[in-house]
Write a protein that holds these residues in place. Structure first.
Motif, PDB file in Angstrom:
ATOM      1  N   TRP A  28       0.827  -1.198   0.000  1.00 23.67           N
ATOM      2  CA  TRP A  28       0.000   0.000   0.000  1.00 23.67           C
ATOM      3  C   TRP A  28       0.868   1.258   0.000  1.00 23.67           C
ATOM      4  O   TRP A  28       1.842   1.357   0.736  1.00 23.67           O
ATOM      5  CB  TRP A  28      -0.931   0.011   1.215  1.00 23.67           C
ATOM      6  CG  TRP A  28      -1.623   1.326   1.343  1.00 23.67           C
ATOM      7  CD1 TRP A  28      -1.440   2.257   2.323  1.00 23.67           C
ATOM      8  CD2 TRP A  28      -2.579   1.877   0.440  1.00 23.67           C
ATOM      9  NE1 TRP A  28      -2.234   3.341   2.080  1.00 23.67           N
ATOM     10  CE2 TRP A  28      -2.945   3.140   0.930  1.00 23.67           C
ATOM     11  CE3 TRP A  28      -3.162   1.424  -0.738  1.00 23.67           C
ATOM     12  CZ2 TRP A  28      -3.864   3.953   0.290  1.00 23.67           C
ATOM     13  CZ3 TRP A  28      -4.082   2.230  -1.385  1.00 23.67           C
ATOM     14  CH2 TRP A  28      -4.424   3.481  -0.865  1.00 23.67           C
ATOM     15  N   THR A  29       0.518   2.183  -0.860  1.00 22.06           N
ATOM     16  CA  THR A  29       1.125   3.504  -0.934  1.00 22.06           C
ATOM     17  C   THR A  29      -0.015   4.507  -0.936  1.00 22.06           C
ATOM     18  O   THR A  29      -0.952   4.343  -1.726  1.00 22.06           O
ATOM     19  CB  THR A  29       1.920   3.671  -2.254  1.00 22.06           C
ATOM     20  OG1 THR A  29       2.864   2.619  -2.354  1.00 22.06           O
ATOM     21  CG2 THR A  29       2.632   4.993  -2.312  1.00 22.06           C
ATOM     22  N   PRO A  30       0.010   5.517  -0.065  1.00 16.52           N
ATOM     23  CA  PRO A  30      -1.073   6.497  -0.094  1.00 16.52           C
ATOM     24  C   PRO A  30      -1.193   7.142  -1.480  1.00 16.52           C
ATOM     25  O   PRO A  30      -0.190   7.394  -2.152  1.00 16.52           O
ATOM     26  CB  PRO A  30      -0.657   7.528   0.955  1.00 16.52           C
ATOM     27  CG  PRO A  30       0.259   6.779   1.875  1.00 16.52           C
ATOM     28  CD  PRO A  30       0.979   5.792   0.991  1.00 16.52           C
ATOM     29  N   VAL A  31      -2.427   7.388  -1.895  1.00 16.48           N
ATOM     30  CA  VAL A  31      -2.676   7.968  -3.211  1.00 16.48           C
ATOM     31  C   VAL A  31      -2.923   9.469  -3.095  1.00 16.48           C
ATOM     32  O   VAL A  31      -3.328   9.966  -2.048  1.00 16.48           O
ATOM     33  CB  VAL A  31      -3.889   7.302  -3.907  1.00 16.48           C
ATOM     34  CG1 VAL A  31      -3.658   5.818  -4.119  1.00 16.48           C
ATOM     35  CG2 VAL A  31      -5.163   7.536  -3.125  1.00 16.48           C
ATOM     36  N   THR A  32      -2.665  10.162  -4.185  1.00 19.63           N
ATOM     37  CA  THR A  32      -2.992  11.578  -4.279  1.00 19.63           C
ATOM     38  C   THR A  32      -4.342  11.680  -4.959  1.00 19.63           C
ATOM     39  O   THR A  32      -4.486  11.259  -6.113  1.00 19.63           O
ATOM     40  CB  THR A  32      -1.921  12.323  -5.119  1.00 19.63           C
ATOM     41  OG1 THR A  32      -0.645  12.132  -4.491  1.00 19.63           O
ATOM     42  CG2 THR A  32      -2.251  13.802  -5.218  1.00 19.63           C
TER      43      THR A  32
END
Length: 146
Positions: A28-32
């Protein structure tokens, strides 16, 4: 003839995608977030210098939006000449499926998931819903051009 599928969980259900369409599986990578996109487009992430649109698969299937945590994963797929990410709860296994064992999805009225299914398969003792990536991407193609 056999197909290889990757199975994953979403909202307590087991889904699968054809492994040939998957480029990678990411933590998981935070999204913009982006303005004026459909509610199922979570946003974009930087994938080694490329802008990768990320779909909230739960929202795309008509279910509640995902409250993403570090335990979630992003499956990076190649659809219609474009890479896109799908937020899933967890990735499970790679399985082999005989091509003729895929059953058509049931027509149960207004189930929001059925239009996005290629079919259903019994794998071990579980029913697995095989997703159709073309159908998932059809409505938002222009919005997701990277």
């Amino acid at each position: 003839m056999h197909r290889e599928l990757i199975t994953f969980e979403l909202a307590g259900q087991i889904f699968a995608l054809d492994i040939m369409a998957i480029r990678e599986i990411r933590a998981w990578t935070p999204v913009t977030p982006l303005p004026r996109v459909p509610d199922y487009v979570a946003g974009v992430v930087n994938l080694r210098g490329t802008v990768l649109p990320v779909l909230d698969l739960s929202a795309r299937l008509g279910w509640p939006a995902t409250e993403a945590t570090p335990r979630h994963a992003i499956i990076v797929c190649h659809v219609n000449g474009q890479a896109q990410g799908l937020i899933v709860d967890s990735v499970s296994d790679i399985v082999a499926l005989a091509s003729d064992s895929l059953q058509p999805p049931p027509t149960t009225g207004n189930d929001s998931v059925v239009p996005f299914l290629e079919g259903l398969a019994a794998i071990e003792d579980k029913m697995v819903m095989v997703l159709d990536l073309q159908a998932l991407s059809a409505e938002g193609e222009g919005l997701l051009a990277a």
